[in-house]
Design an enzyme around this catalytic site. Structure first.
Site, PDB file in Angstrom:
ATOM      1  N   GLU A   1       0.838  -1.263  -0.016  1.00 57.59           N
ATOM      2  CA  GLU A   1       0.008  -0.149   0.095  1.00 57.59           C
ATOM      3  C   GLU A   1       0.966   1.353   0.036  1.00 57.59           C
ATOM      4  OE1 GLU A   1      -3.806  -0.183   2.433  1.00 57.59           O
ATOM      5  OE2 GLU A   1      -2.792  -1.629   3.304  1.00 57.59           O
TER       6      GLU A   1
ATOM      7  N   SER B   1      -6.583  -2.165   1.153  1.00 56.21           N
ATOM      8  CA  SER B   1      -6.598  -2.001  -0.353  1.00 56.21           C
ATOM      9  C   SER B   1      -7.102  -3.245  -1.161  1.00 56.21           C
ATOM     10  CB  SER B   1      -5.179  -1.777  -0.845  1.00 56.21           C
ATOM     11  OG  SER B   1      -5.019  -0.289  -0.301  1.00 56.21           O
TER      12      SER B   1
ATOM     13  N   ASN C   1     -11.719   1.931   7.824  1.00 55.27           N
ATOM     14  CA  ASN C   1     -10.301   2.264   7.386  1.00 55.27           C
ATOM     15  C   ASN C   1     -10.055   3.610   8.121  1.00 55.27           C
ATOM     16  OD1 ASN C   1      -8.235   3.399   5.689  1.00 55.27           O
ATOM     17  ND2 ASN C   1      -8.892   2.217   4.112  1.00 55.27           N
TER      18      ASN C   1
ATOM     19  N   SER D   1      -9.927   9.909  -4.565  1.00 54.75           N
ATOM     20  CA  SER D   1     -10.118   9.113  -3.477  1.00 54.75           C
ATOM     21  C   SER D   1     -11.563   9.441  -2.895  1.00 54.75           C
ATOM     22  CB  SER D   1      -9.303   8.939  -2.246  1.00 54.75           C
ATOM     23  OG  SER D   1      -7.973   8.249  -2.692  1.00 54.75           O
TER      24      SER D   1
ATOM     25  N   GLU E   1     -16.049  -2.989   6.549  1.00 61.73           N
ATOM     26  CA  GLU E   1     -14.720  -2.603   7.399  1.00 61.73           C
ATOM     27  C   GLU E   1     -14.938  -1.323   7.734  1.00 61.73           C
ATOM     28  OE1 GLU E   1     -11.829  -4.473   4.649  1.00 61.73           O
ATOM     29  OE2 GLU E   1     -11.447  -2.610   4.035  1.00 61.73           O
TER      30      GLU E   1
ATOM     31  N   ASP F   1     -17.143   1.190   5.459  1.00 59.91           N
ATOM     32  CA  ASP F   1     -17.724   0.559   3.943  1.00 59.91           C
ATOM     33  C   ASP F   1     -18.715  -0.452   4.457  1.00 59.91           C
ATOM     34  OD1 ASP F   1     -15.476   1.814   2.699  1.00 59.91           O
ATOM     35  OD2 ASP F   1     -14.117   0.038   2.676  1.00 59.91           O
TER      36      ASP F   1
END
Length: 333
Positions: free
Chosen positions: A15, A167, A298, A307, A296, A282
């Site tokens: 990442e 990711s 982040n 983004s 999840e 998400d």
């Protein structure tokens, strides 16, 4: 006198390349009349302040300072834009806590916890109006027995993912049993993800990603949601970062009740996990039931111009530079 900001980037995983793109965008948005911004690159090869044109100087890890032209540069705040370990899993936050340097992300415990997808789901499972998919958490000593353990408890299709990855690296959608062992091995062997694997039952529905942050006044601000529609089998690494594979709709087409329900859920997740700064949640909206399913969280979301968070900040009616200024001000409080 300007606020001295350490813009932290790099990392120990795949990442890192996204971290560099994110930090370059953030750097371009920060008001240089208010902030003296130093890019700090943390890699397995060392910690360095990047001074432009390839020039760099080692970070003094005693107090996270730089020595430039006979002057010692100490920072007022760290703006962490480092995806994966050590910037997203609590390691860097614990170090900053020990030396007394404020930072813009969640604390060490929350960061470590939320990198573990299985543990996070356990804590959030009883929040009203949110659901979690049935899942099995596998550790390294389960590798040989993994297929049996999954098939005993879950129904196809499955999502197989590293429990501490990001990711979508090492992630596979499994449609038939013959694919499962290969998918488990791929997830177990993903770099720097702790050799733990989470297997979840597939939820059929629309996929969304939505940011939330605490501003300098202490208010929780839920940003407009983004709906993700991809031509790929699922929202994998290529879908996230290869142009043209995914349609991202911001703000998402949700009716008022769904928007209000999502905002309630996301605020409760933020508070329940004791989050700080900005995070992104998400989730799926199941097609047949209209129920929200947590995927999840982040805690260091991507920050390129394309983004989700920058998209949502713009949809909220805010400039990205002002958004990052709010995060810095909140951290300094």
């Amino acid at each position: 006198m300007n606020i001295k900001v350490a813009l932290v980037t790099g990392g120990f995983t795949g990442e890192a390349e996204i971290s560099y793109k994110s930090s370059a965008f953030v750097y371009s948005q920060l008001d240089k009349s208010k902030y003296d911004v130093y890019v700090i690159d943390i890699t397995n090869q060392g910690w360095y302040g990047s001074l432009g044109e390839g020039e760099k100087v080692a970070v003094d890890k005693e107090d996270f300072s730089l020595h430039l032209n006979g002057e010692k540069i100490r920072f007022d705040v760290a703006l962490i834009i480092l995806h994966g370990t050590p910037g997203e899993d609590g390691r860097l936050q614990g170090y900053f806590d020990m030396i007394g340097l404020p930072y813009t992300s969640c604390g060490a415990l929350t960061s470590a916890l939320t990198m573990n997808k299985g543990y996070t789901k356990s804590i959030l499972a009883d929040i009203p109006e949110i659901n979690v998919a049935k899942s099995v958490l596998l550790f390294e000593n389960h590798r040989k027995d993994g297929v049996r353990l999954v098939e005993e408890k879950l129904a196809l299709p499955y999502f197989v993912k590293p429990n501490a990855g990001g990711s979508s690296i090492g992630m596979t959608k499994v449609k038939e049993s013959a694919q499962l062992q290969e998918a488990l091995d791929k997830a177990f062997d993903a770099e720097n993800t702790g050799q733990q694997v989470l297997v979840e039952e597939f939820v059929q529905g629309r996929e969304f990603s939505q940011g939330i942050f605490r501003n300098a006044k202490g208010e929780l601000i839920v940003l407009p949601a983004t709906e993700v529609r991809t031509t790929r089998e699922f929202f994998d690494f290529e879908a996230k970062y290869v142009p043209g594979l995914t349609e991202e709709i911001t703000p998402a087409d949700l009716h008022v009740e769904q928007r209000d329900r999502a905002a309630r859920i996301i605020k409760e997740i933020y508070v329940r996990l004791d989050c700080k700064g900005m995070v992104r949640v998400d989730f799926f909206l199941e097609s047949t039931t209209d129920k929200f399913y947590f995927i999840e969280i982040n805690t260091i979301p991507g920050q390129t111009a394309q983004s989700f968070i920058p998209q949502q900040v713009r949809a909220y009616g805010m400039k990205e530079g002002d958004f990052y200024a709010e995060l810095i001000a909140a951290a300094l409080k």
